[in-house]
Design a protein around this motif. Sequence first.
Motif, PDB file in Angstrom:
ATOM      1  N   ASN A  43       0.838  -1.196   0.000  1.00  0.00           N
ATOM      2  CA  ASN A  43       0.000   0.000   0.000  1.00  0.00           C
ATOM      3  C   ASN A  43       0.875   1.249   0.000  1.00  0.00           C
ATOM      4  N   PRO A  44       1.403   1.621  -1.173  1.00  0.00           N
ATOM      5  CA  PRO A  44       2.272   2.801  -1.255  1.00  0.00           C
ATOM      6  C   PRO A  44       1.595   4.077  -0.782  1.00  0.00           C
ATOM      7  N   GLY A  45       0.306   4.235  -1.060  1.00  0.00           N
ATOM      8  CA  GLY A  45      -0.376   5.453  -0.645  1.00  0.00           C
ATOM      9  C   GLY A  45      -0.416   5.621   0.854  1.00  0.00           C
ATOM     10  N   GLN A  46      -0.634   4.521   1.577  1.00  0.00           N
ATOM     11  CA  GLN A  46      -0.637   4.585   3.034  1.00  0.00           C
ATOM     12  C   GLN A  46       0.723   5.015   3.566  1.00  0.00           C
ATOM     13  N   MET A  47       1.777   4.513   2.927  1.00  0.00           N
ATOM     14  CA  MET A  47       3.113   4.940   3.315  1.00  0.00           C
ATOM     15  C   MET A  47       3.295   6.424   3.070  1.00  0.00           C
ATOM     16  N   ALA A  48       2.698   6.898   1.979  1.00  0.00           N
ATOM     17  CA  ALA A  48       2.943   8.266   1.545  1.00  0.00           C
ATOM     18  C   ALA A  48       2.491   9.292   2.573  1.00  0.00           C
ATOM     19  N   VAL A  49       1.325   9.077   3.165  1.00  0.00           N
ATOM     20  CA  VAL A  49       0.778  10.085   4.065  1.00  0.00           C
ATOM     21  C   VAL A  49       1.570  10.190   5.361  1.00  0.00           C
ATOM     22  N   GLN A  50       2.469   9.248   5.608  1.00  0.00           N
ATOM     23  CA  GLN A  50       3.262   9.268   6.832  1.00  0.00           C
ATOM     24  C   GLN A  50       4.566  10.052   6.682  1.00  0.00           C
ATOM     25  N   GLU A  54      -2.915  -4.243  -1.223  1.00  0.00           N
ATOM     26  CA  GLU A  54      -3.705  -4.359  -0.005  1.00  0.00           C
ATOM     27  C   GLU A  54      -5.175  -4.049  -0.282  1.00  0.00           C
ATOM     28  N   GLU A  55      -5.436  -3.174  -1.238  1.00  0.00           N
ATOM     29  CA  GLU A  55      -6.800  -2.770  -1.566  1.00  0.00           C
ATOM     30  C   GLU A  55      -7.400  -3.592  -2.701  1.00  0.00           C
ATOM     31  N   PHE A  56      -6.571  -4.262  -3.482  1.00  0.00           N
ATOM     32  CA  PHE A  56      -7.060  -4.978  -4.654  1.00  0.00           C
ATOM     33  C   PHE A  56      -7.724  -6.283  -4.224  1.00  0.00           C
ATOM     34  N   PRO A  57      -8.966  -6.555  -4.651  1.00  0.00           N
ATOM     35  CA  PRO A  57      -9.676  -7.734  -4.144  1.00  0.00           C
ATOM     36  C   PRO A  57      -9.251  -9.059  -4.771  1.00  0.00           C
ATOM     37  N   GLY A  58      -8.515  -9.019  -5.882  1.00  0.00           N
ATOM     38  CA  GLY A  58      -8.122 -10.261  -6.536  1.00  0.00           C
ATOM     39  C   GLY A  58      -7.239 -11.128  -5.655  1.00  0.00           C
ATOM     40  N   ILE A  59      -7.397 -12.445  -5.784  1.00  0.00           N
ATOM     41  CA  ILE A  59      -6.652 -13.421  -4.981  1.00  0.00           C
ATOM     42  C   ILE A  59      -5.782 -14.270  -5.899  1.00  0.00           C
ATOM     43  N   PRO A  60      -4.472 -14.304  -5.680  1.00  0.00           N
ATOM     44  CA  PRO A  60      -3.633 -15.208  -6.471  1.00  0.00           C
ATOM     45  C   PRO A  60      -4.032 -16.663  -6.216  1.00  0.00           C
ATOM     46  N   ARG A  61      -3.953 -17.466  -7.255  1.00  0.00           N
ATOM     47  CA  ARG A  61      -4.200 -18.900  -7.094  1.00  0.00           C
ATOM     48  C   ARG A  61      -2.908 -19.704  -7.107  1.00  0.00           C
ATOM     49  N   ALA A  62      -1.861 -19.170  -7.678  1.00  0.00           N
ATOM     50  CA  ALA A  62      -0.572 -19.857  -7.666  1.00  0.00           C
ATOM     51  C   ALA A  62       0.073 -19.723  -6.289  1.00  0.00           C
ATOM     52  N   PRO A  63       0.797 -20.742  -5.824  1.00  0.00           N
ATOM     53  CA  PRO A  63       1.475 -20.655  -4.530  1.00  0.00           C
ATOM     54  C   PRO A  63       2.534 -19.560  -4.533  1.00  0.00           C
ATOM     55  N   ILE A  64       2.758 -18.984  -3.359  1.00  0.00           N
ATOM     56  CA  ILE A  64       3.608 -17.795  -3.226  1.00  0.00           C
ATOM     57  C   ILE A  64       4.712 -18.033  -2.208  1.00  0.00           C
ATOM     58  N   TYR A  65       5.930 -17.630  -2.582  1.00  0.00           N
ATOM     59  CA  TYR A  65       6.996 -17.429  -1.593  1.00  0.00           C
ATOM     60  C   TYR A  65       7.195 -15.932  -1.459  1.00  0.00           C
ATOM     61  N   GLN A  66       7.080 -15.420  -0.240  1.00  0.00           N
ATOM     62  CA  GLN A  66       7.243 -13.992   0.005  1.00  0.00           C
ATOM     63  C   GLN A  66       8.224 -13.788   1.138  1.00  0.00           C
ATOM     64  N   TRP A  67       9.090 -12.793   0.991  1.00  0.00           N
ATOM     65  CA  TRP A  67      10.050 -12.520   2.053  1.00  0.00           C
ATOM     66  C   TRP A  67      10.161 -11.031   2.302  1.00  0.00           C
ATOM     67  N   HIS A  68      10.614 -10.718   3.511  1.00  0.00           N
ATOM     68  CA  HIS A  68      10.628  -9.335   3.969  1.00  0.00           C
ATOM     69  C   HIS A  68      11.696  -9.203   5.047  1.00  0.00           C
ATOM     70  N   GLY A  69      12.425  -8.124   5.054  1.00  0.00           N
ATOM     71  CA  GLY A  69      13.383  -7.883   6.110  1.00  0.00           C
ATOM     72  C   GLY A  69      12.702  -7.523   7.415  1.00  0.00           C
ATOM     73  N   GLY A  70      13.221  -8.051   8.518  1.00  0.00           N
ATOM     74  CA  GLY A  70      12.649  -7.732   9.817  1.00  0.00           C
ATOM     75  C   GLY A  70      12.757  -6.270  10.173  1.00  0.00           C
ATOM     76  N   ASN A  71      13.769  -5.573   9.629  1.00  0.00           N
ATOM     77  CA  ASN A  71      13.945  -4.139   9.863  1.00  0.00           C
ATOM     78  C   ASN A  71      13.725  -3.344   8.567  1.00  0.00           C
ATOM     79  N   ASP A  72      12.907  -3.880   7.689  1.00  0.00           N
ATOM     80  CA  ASP A  72      12.658  -3.245   6.392  1.00  0.00           C
ATOM     81  C   ASP A  72      11.941  -1.913   6.573  1.00  0.00           C
TER      82      ASP A  72
END
Length: 402
Positions: free
Chosen positions: A232-239, A324-342
Motif C-alpha cells: 500500500n504505497p499510498g498509506q506509506m505516503a501520508v506518513q 492491499e486494496e485490490f480484491p483479486g486473490i492469487p491462485r498460484a502458490p507464493i513465496y514472500q520474504w521481507h526484512g525484519g527491519n525493512d
Amino acid sequence: MDLRPKARLLLACTLGIVAAVLSAAPAASAGPVYPAPDPDGFYAAPDNLAGVAPGDVLRARPVANGRFPGSQVWQLLFRSTDSTGGPIAAVTTLISPGAGPRPLLSYQAFVNSLGLQCAPSHALFDGGLKEAGGLKEAGALNLLLARGWAVSVPDHLGPDSAYGAARMGGQITLDGIRAVQRFAPAGLGNSPVGLAGYSGGAMSTGFAAALAPEYAPELPIVGVAQGGLPVNPGQMAVQIGDHPHPLFGLGFAVAMGLEREYPDALQLDRALTPAGRAMRDRLANSCTDDIISAGAGHSIGEFFTSGMESEFSTVSTFHANALEEFPGIPRAPIYQWHGGNDQVPLQPALDTAGRYCAAGTPVQFDVIPGVDHAGAMFPGTMNAVRYLADRFAGLPAPSNCH
C-alpha cells in the motif's frame, strides 16, 4: 555505483513522497510531460493495435548479445492493456538456453526510471545498463539460465515509462508471458511459468499474480516469488513529512509516472511551483542515477504547494495500485520474504498474505531477522530460486499460513 545505500530508504522516498507532491491550488493544466519517443521503430505500436488480442505478438527480432553466452535472445513487441483498459504495445526480452519445452520465469526487474532508454530491453545490452541502476541484478540471470530455465524480462513500466503504475505493470507481465508462449520459435507454448521480482519489481509481480485468475486464467503459473513488497504505497505516503531527503528525486519521479498513466486524475500542474516545473522537465527522460542526483537534498515544499492529497481522485489512484486494496486473490502458490527491519512496512504485507491464505492460496512468508530493505534482497532471492525450482519440479508447495 552501489545501490545498497539507496535501497535502504528506497520505498520511504519513491512511494512515501507521492501523496504530498500530488497537492494543489487550482491552476491551468498543461498535462503530463512524457518521455522522448524511442528512435527504434521496433517499439512503435501498429495502427491496428485495438484489433489484436492481449498477448499477441506484433513484432519479433533476435538480439545479438555477449552478456548471456550460449543463450538465444529475442525481443517481442506485443499487445497489452493500460490502467484504463486501453490497448498499448509493450516489449519483453526473452533469454533462453534453447528451444523448449523448459520452465519459463518472468522476471520483473527493479527499474525506477522515466526515460525509455532505461527500460530493460535497452539496459540489458547497451550503455543504459549503468544508468538504469535497477538492472544491476541482470548478471544473476545467468544463474537461472544455467538451471535450464528460459527468462522473460518485460519492460513493465510500459510505453510511457509510467513509474509507479503497478497494476499496469502486472498486466504487461501477464501479456508478456502470453507473447512468449505464442512465439513459436521459442518452443515454450506448454512451459510451466514462474513469476519473480523484488521491491518495485515485486509490485508488478504481485499484481500479475493477483490479476491472473481473471485477466489471464489460461497461464500455467506454478509459483510466485516476491520480496520487499510494498502492498500500500499510498498509506506509506501520508506518513512522510516535508523534509530534505537524499532520494527525493525518486518520489518526484513516481508522481510523474502516475501522472503519465492517470492524466485526468493527477494534474501536477495544479501543484507545481516554477521550480517544480523545471524539475519535471529535467527528469522527463532520466534513468535512476540521474533522478537521484537531481533530487538529492530537496524537499516537497520547494516544488509543490499543498492541499489535494485527500481528494477522491488521488486516493482512488493510490488504491488502484495497492495490492492491499485490490480484491483479486492469487491462485498460484507464493513465496514472500521481507526484512525484519525493512523500511517497507511489514504488517500490511503480512495482512495481505493472510488474506490470500484465508482464501486457500499456499503462502510461505519468511521474515529475515535483523535486515533492512537492502539486506533482505540477497538471502531471500536464494530462497526464492530454490522455491521456484521445486514448483517447476512439481513438488507440493510449502505454507506457513495460520
